[in-house]
Write an enzyme that holds these catalytic residues in place. Sequence first.
Site, PDB file in Angstrom:
ATOM      1  N   TYR A 191       2.109   7.708  -4.711  1.00  0.00           N
ATOM      2  CA  TYR A 191       0.738   7.265  -5.004  1.00  0.00           C
ATOM      3  C   TYR A 191       0.585   5.762  -4.740  1.00  0.00           C
ATOM      4  CZ  TYR A 191      -3.974   7.502  -6.791  1.00  0.00           C
ATOM      5  OH  TYR A 191      -5.334   7.448  -6.869  1.00  0.00           O
TER       6      TYR A 191
ATOM      7  N   LYS B  83      -6.513   2.024  -2.530  1.00  0.00           N
ATOM      8  CA  LYS B  83      -6.932   1.402  -3.796  1.00  0.00           C
ATOM      9  C   LYS B  83      -6.817  -0.123  -3.702  1.00  0.00           C
ATOM     10  CE  LYS B  83      -8.112   5.114  -5.985  1.00  0.00           C
ATOM     11  NZ  LYS B  83      -9.552   5.431  -5.982  1.00  0.00           N
TER      12      LYS B  83
END
Length: 398
Positions: free
Chosen positions: A237, A246
Amino acid sequence: MLKFEQKLRGNVALGVNPLGCKQEVLNQIEYVKNKGTYQGPKKVLIIGASSSYGLATRISLAFGAGADTIGVSYEKGPKNERSLGTAGWYNNIAFREAAEKEDLIAKNFVQDAFSHESKQEVIEYIKNEFGGKVDLVVYSLASGRRTDPDTGETYTSAIKALGEPVVGPNINMQNQDFYTETLEPATDQEIAGTLKVMGGEDWQLWMEALKEADVLADGVLTTNYSYLGTELNRPYYGGGTLGLAKADCDEKAKTINAFLADINGKAQIVVATAVTTKASSVIPFFPVYCIGLYKVMTEKGTHETPIMHIDRIYRDMVYGTKAEYDEAGRLRPDSWELDSDTQAQTKALIQQLNKENFNTELAAYDILYKEFSILSGFMVDGYIEQDVTIEELKALEY
Ligand code: NAI
């Protein structure tokens, strides 16, 4: 009479129970109402409003703070008995009906948020029918594809590792199976695609268009949900393609902050906790992390569903007095997940999991599966079976 069947392909839900979706929206409204009201924004635009974090945001702000809301989402309505549409379609309708009962405006735009046309339609609506300005813009979109509105090129996101392959356990909810998966590292094209789809570019385009049209109130806030996670999920992630996307949102927040300065506006990254959603269920290995984490957090009394987490974010943090920020200025409601004892216990627990025991009381597969089912209107608390026809479903307007 229609029969609603829960069908899965891997960790993707194919079936929907429209009446269960409605009951779940009502349950979330009830949760917020039981907490009482709070002072918050009055005119809110939510991009990605039809499920999980976006829907919870809309419910908290409408029923907690009395906000009028515009929700943008991409959902499908019913066609026939075998094609009943998506859960978000029915969530939008249930939300609008409940909000209108309380004299709140609840306008749904069901279309591609990435297009210039969608942005212009929303702007026209704000100008002509929504009082002219919004004081909060929430960006809660999760998608696997995005068509660039200028070039027409379509990009696909890939949830992959960087550099090295990652090998680890994963869960298939369709077969109730625990198996070993290998996640290959992303190619340059996959990295670029994920940045285009899940990075901050479209958030920035929305904010530029809204600012340009003069529909942002003085002191406007815009929030965007991020995830950082921990060493337990970093390889796939935070340290993977999604982590890059992100990080791009962090960068775009700086750009947005700069051009909102003259109207005292602010772009706020909110690092939210791990929850069961349509988007998170297809992240490789993540379900295993979740069943460990949920078990530990449930025992500690800190496990939250999207509505619990989001309501705490806006009620207690953004519009309350309990905000916690990190050194980069991001809001950190994920501190309960990141708590060192919680992480240590989660790590020890997931190391013990295997095919035989993952679905026992050792972990929280039962919670994951129930939360996943609720997203499509199944296993919803308080749901009572009722007769409904396809004609009645088709007659519902969003
Ligand atoms: P979700 O899949 O439940 O909801 C996504 C929303 O985006 C839906 O309303 C959908 O209709 C809408 N959408 C997708 N494509 C669209 C398009 N082209 N046009 C208009 N609307 C479109 O996703 P979830 O999990 O609630 O994610 C929202 C955000 O929260 C994402 O940025 C995600 O990374 C972030 N987040 C999620 C966490 C998790 O554990 N699920 C943890 C922390 C952050």
